[in-house]
Motif scaffolding. Structure first.
Motif, PDB file in Angstrom:
ATOM      1  N   SER A  20       5.060   6.596 -76.918  1.00  0.00           N
ATOM      2  CA  SER A  20       4.748   8.033 -76.906  1.00  0.00           C
ATOM      3  C   SER A  20       4.560   8.510 -75.473  1.00  0.00           C
ATOM      4  CB  SER A  20       3.478   8.323 -77.705  1.00  0.00           C
ATOM      5  OG  SER A  20       2.336   7.844 -76.999  1.00  0.00           O
ATOM      6  N   ILE A  21       4.696   9.816 -75.269  1.00  0.00           N
ATOM      7  CA  ILE A  21       4.503  10.391 -73.940  1.00  0.00           C
ATOM      8  C   ILE A  21       3.048  10.272 -73.508  1.00  0.00           C
ATOM      9  CG2 ILE A  21       4.074  12.755 -74.736  1.00  0.00           C
ATOM     10  CD1 ILE A  21       6.168  11.741 -71.648  1.00  0.00           C
ATOM     11  N   ALA A  22       2.110  10.329 -74.466  1.00  0.00           N
ATOM     12  CA  ALA A  22       0.694  10.219 -74.125  1.00  0.00           C
ATOM     13  C   ALA A  22       0.368   8.845 -73.533  1.00  0.00           C
ATOM     14  CB  ALA A  22      -0.162  10.471 -75.369  1.00  0.00           C
ATOM     15  N   GLN A  23       1.081   7.827 -73.998  1.00  0.00           N
ATOM     16  CA  GLN A  23       0.841   6.469 -73.504  1.00  0.00           C
ATOM     17  C   GLN A  23       1.602   6.176 -72.213  1.00  0.00           C
ATOM     18  OE1 GLN A  23       2.317   4.654 -77.224  1.00  0.00           O
ATOM     19  NE2 GLN A  23       0.406   3.477 -77.250  1.00  0.00           N
ATOM     20  N   THR A  24       2.556   7.028 -71.858  1.00  0.00           N
ATOM     21  CA  THR A  24       3.455   6.737 -70.751  1.00  0.00           C
ATOM     22  C   THR A  24       2.895   7.213 -69.420  1.00  0.00           C
ATOM     23  OG1 THR A  24       5.356   6.979 -72.250  1.00  0.00           O
ATOM     24  CG2 THR A  24       5.809   7.008 -69.888  1.00  0.00           C
ATOM     25  N   ALA A  25       2.603   6.265 -68.549  1.00  0.00           N
ATOM     26  CA  ALA A  25       2.177   6.564 -67.192  1.00  0.00           C
ATOM     27  C   ALA A  25       3.387   6.472 -66.259  1.00  0.00           C
ATOM     28  CB  ALA A  25       1.100   5.573 -66.756  1.00  0.00           C
ATOM     29  N   PRO A  26       3.316   7.089 -65.073  1.00  0.00           N
ATOM     30  CA  PRO A  26       4.437   6.959 -64.136  1.00  0.00           C
ATOM     31  C   PRO A  26       4.832   5.513 -63.873  1.00  0.00           C
ATOM     32  CG  PRO A  26       2.943   8.668 -63.384  1.00  0.00           C
ATOM     33  CD  PRO A  26       2.289   8.025 -64.570  1.00  0.00           C
ATOM     34  N   ALA A  27       3.852   4.626 -63.802  1.00  0.00           N
ATOM     35  CA  ALA A  27       4.164   3.211 -63.564  1.00  0.00           C
ATOM     36  C   ALA A  27       5.011   2.623 -64.684  1.00  0.00           C
ATOM     37  CB  ALA A  27       2.875   2.408 -63.407  1.00  0.00           C
ATOM     38  N   ASP A  28       4.773   3.071 -65.920  1.00  0.00           N
ATOM     39  CA  ASP A  28       5.577   2.600 -67.051  1.00  0.00           C
ATOM     40  C   ASP A  28       7.022   3.068 -66.909  1.00  0.00           C
ATOM     41  OD1 ASP A  28       3.308   1.469 -68.318  1.00  0.00           O
ATOM     42  OD2 ASP A  28       2.790   3.430 -69.150  1.00  0.00           O
ATOM     43  N   LEU A  29       7.175   4.315 -66.482  1.00  0.00           N
ATOM     44  CA  LEU A  29       8.517   4.865 -66.307  1.00  0.00           C
ATOM     45  C   LEU A  29       9.265   4.104 -65.208  1.00  0.00           C
ATOM     46  CD1 LEU A  29      10.353   7.139 -67.376  1.00  0.00           C
ATOM     47  CD2 LEU A  29       9.473   8.582 -65.539  1.00  0.00           C
ATOM     48  N   TYR A  30       8.584   3.837 -64.101  1.00  0.00           N
ATOM     49  CA  TYR A  30       9.222   3.082 -63.016  1.00  0.00           C
ATOM     50  C   TYR A  30       9.660   1.709 -63.492  1.00  0.00           C
ATOM     51  CZ  TYR A  30       7.077   6.602 -59.948  1.00  0.00           C
ATOM     52  OH  TYR A  30       6.696   7.783 -59.352  1.00  0.00           O
ATOM     53  N   LYS A  31       8.823   1.070 -64.304  1.00  0.00           N
ATOM     54  CA  LYS A  31       9.133  -0.278 -64.780  1.00  0.00           C
ATOM     55  C   LYS A  31      10.350  -0.276 -65.695  1.00  0.00           C
ATOM     56  CE  LYS A  31       8.257  -4.697 -65.213  1.00  0.00           C
ATOM     57  NZ  LYS A  31       8.487  -5.610 -64.055  1.00  0.00           N
ATOM     58  N   THR A  32      10.448   0.696 -66.596  1.00  0.00           N
ATOM     59  CA  THR A  32      11.613   0.740 -67.486  1.00  0.00           C
ATOM     60  C   THR A  32      12.883   1.070 -66.712  1.00  0.00           C
ATOM     61  OG1 THR A  32      11.092   3.051 -68.073  1.00  0.00           O
ATOM     62  CG2 THR A  32      10.313   1.325 -69.572  1.00  0.00           C
ATOM     63  N   PHE A  33      12.780   1.946 -65.715  1.00  0.00           N
ATOM     64  CA  PHE A  33      13.961   2.237 -64.899  1.00  0.00           C
ATOM     65  C   PHE A  33      14.384   1.008 -64.107  1.00  0.00           C
ATOM     66  CE2 PHE A  33      13.675   6.665 -65.911  1.00  0.00           C
ATOM     67  CZ  PHE A  33      14.934   7.178 -65.634  1.00  0.00           C
ATOM     68  N   GLU A  34      13.434   0.267 -63.575  1.00  0.00           N
ATOM     69  CA  GLU A  34      13.763  -0.940 -62.816  1.00  0.00           C
ATOM     70  C   GLU A  34      14.524  -1.934 -63.688  1.00  0.00           C
ATOM     71  OE1 GLU A  34      11.208  -3.636 -59.870  1.00  0.00           O
ATOM     72  OE2 GLU A  34      10.649  -3.972 -61.963  1.00  0.00           O
ATOM     73  N   THR A  35      14.060  -2.121 -64.909  1.00  0.00           N
ATOM     74  CA  THR A  35      14.672  -3.108 -65.795  1.00  0.00           C
ATOM     75  C   THR A  35      15.959  -2.613 -66.425  1.00  0.00           C
ATOM     76  OG1 THR A  35      12.456  -3.945 -66.319  1.00  0.00           O
ATOM     77  CG2 THR A  35      14.241  -4.606 -67.782  1.00  0.00           C
ATOM     78  N   ASN A  36      15.953  -1.373 -66.924  1.00  0.00           N
ATOM     79  CA  ASN A  36      17.060  -0.885 -67.739  1.00  0.00           C
ATOM     80  C   ASN A  36      18.200  -0.262 -66.940  1.00  0.00           C
ATOM     81  OD1 ASN A  36      15.422  -1.649 -69.839  1.00  0.00           O
ATOM     82  ND2 ASN A  36      14.778   0.410 -70.376  1.00  0.00           N
ATOM     83  N   SER A  37      17.918   0.292 -65.767  1.00  0.00           N
ATOM     84  CA  SER A  37      18.977   0.990 -65.033  1.00  0.00           C
ATOM     85  C   SER A  37      19.167   0.527 -63.596  1.00  0.00           C
ATOM     86  CB  SER A  37      18.744   2.506 -65.060  1.00  0.00           C
ATOM     87  OG  SER A  37      17.435   2.832 -64.628  1.00  0.00           O
ATOM     88  N   MET A  38      18.115   0.037 -62.943  1.00  0.00           N
ATOM     89  CA  MET A  38      18.299  -0.448 -61.573  1.00  0.00           C
ATOM     90  C   MET A  38      19.086  -1.759 -61.556  1.00  0.00           C
ATOM     91  SD  MET A  38      17.228   1.816 -59.569  1.00  0.00           S
ATOM     92  CE  MET A  38      17.283   0.938 -58.010  1.00  0.00           C
TER      93      MET A  38
END
Length: 305
Positions: free
Chosen positions: A121-139
């Motif tokens: 959920s967006i409520a659970q999502t911190a910027p650090a979580d977003l960075y981590k998913t981008f690092e793994t899934n797209s970087m």
């Protein structure tokens, strides 16, 4: 590329992408996320196609590399599987490719199969979580696109290892394993959706980047895949799982919204990777191979979970 160059490739018995049997003899491959269910299945599939060497990469140093190598070698003894801790970062990618070229003199297939859900959920999502998913899934796909093609351009004579074959012309295949979240929202959470869209963006932008290199890039977008993850005890922040658990769908829901009325398997995703690595897909680049049992065309308004 000139018609003369294409003719030369077509006539080369060692140019594996044009082998009539689709075999990968001589191929040196990299698979990230190799100890996750889908990555593991892809390692098995590439070995079944006759790959000479597969670097089985994971960002967890304690992962069971030797167990995977033993499994593969029991079935395909001529394929060497090398467990390789890989941190999904730029410097790790450069070190990995250097190691591959120093050891084998070539690189033919780079599969980025690492994946991370992120919070639901967006409520659970911190910027650090977003960075981590981008690092793994797209970087990780971005680094493969940036650094693998020059290595794939290297040609080499036949080595003295099992399943060896010379590489007399430049070629390669980059395969990005993403999710159906690469094309629509609501599959799990916003971080997963955004980073999956970015992964597909790497593939789409990569076609122009790779013009003239004879390197192809394609995506695989799995839908509901049973990778052995259950809701029982699941990390709901999604930081230890690649895809949503298949038991988010009941059997009744699957019959209603999936054309094939069931969840898929990791092996079925891996077979598509084998196709994209081999000569059977020699004119396929920039594609998004959706592996969802027909769910997205059965009812596009119904999310796959």
């Amino acid at each position: 590329m000139s018609s003369h160059a294409i003719l030369k490739e077509d006539e080369s018995q060692h140019f594996s992408p044009y082998r009539a049997d689709g075999k990968l003899y001589g191929f040196v491959c990299i698979v990230t996320g190799a100890t996750q269910a889908i990555g593991k299945a892809i390692v098995h599939e590439l070995a079944a196609h006759g790959a000479a060497c597969i670097y089985a990469c994971s960002d967890l140093p304690s992962d069971p590399y030797q167990e995977l190598a033993d499994e593969v070698n029991a079935l395909w003894p001529n394929t060497k599987v090398i467990g390789y801790p890989y941190g999904l970062k730029e410097e790790d990618t450069l070190t990995l490719i250097d190691d591959v070229l120093n050891s084998w003199g070539r690189l033919d297939v780079f599969v980025t199969s690492s994946g991370l859900l992120g919070p639901a959920s967006i409520a659970q999502t911190a910027p650090a979580d977003l960075y981590k998913t981008f690092e793994t899934n797209s970087m990780a796909p971005f680094f493969a696109l940036k650094y693998a093609p020059p290595a794939m351009a290297k040609t080499t004579p036949k080595g003295n290892y099992p399943n060896a074959a010379p590489k007399d012309v430049a070629y390669g295949s980059i395969i990005v394993v993403s999710s159906v979240a690469s094309t629509y929202g609501g599959c799990w959470g916003p971080a997963f959706t955004m980073s999956s869209h970015a992964a597909l963006g790497v593939v789409h932008s990569g076609v122009a980047v790779l013009k003239g290199s004879n390197v192809r890039i394609n995506a695989i977008s799995p839908g509901q895949i049973d990778v052995g993850v259950s809701l029982q005890g699941m990390d709901m922040r999604g930081m230890s799982n690649q895809l949503p658990p298949s038991d988010l769908q009941s059997e009744e829901v699957r019959r209603k919204i999936i054309g094939l009325e069931r969840a898929g398997t990791a092996k079925e995703v891996a077979r598509v990777a084998g196709f994209l690595a081999s000569g059977f897909s020699s004119y396929v680049t920039g594609a998004n191979m959706v592996v969802d049992g027909g769910a997205s065309v059965m009812n596009p308004l119904t999310v796959p979970i």
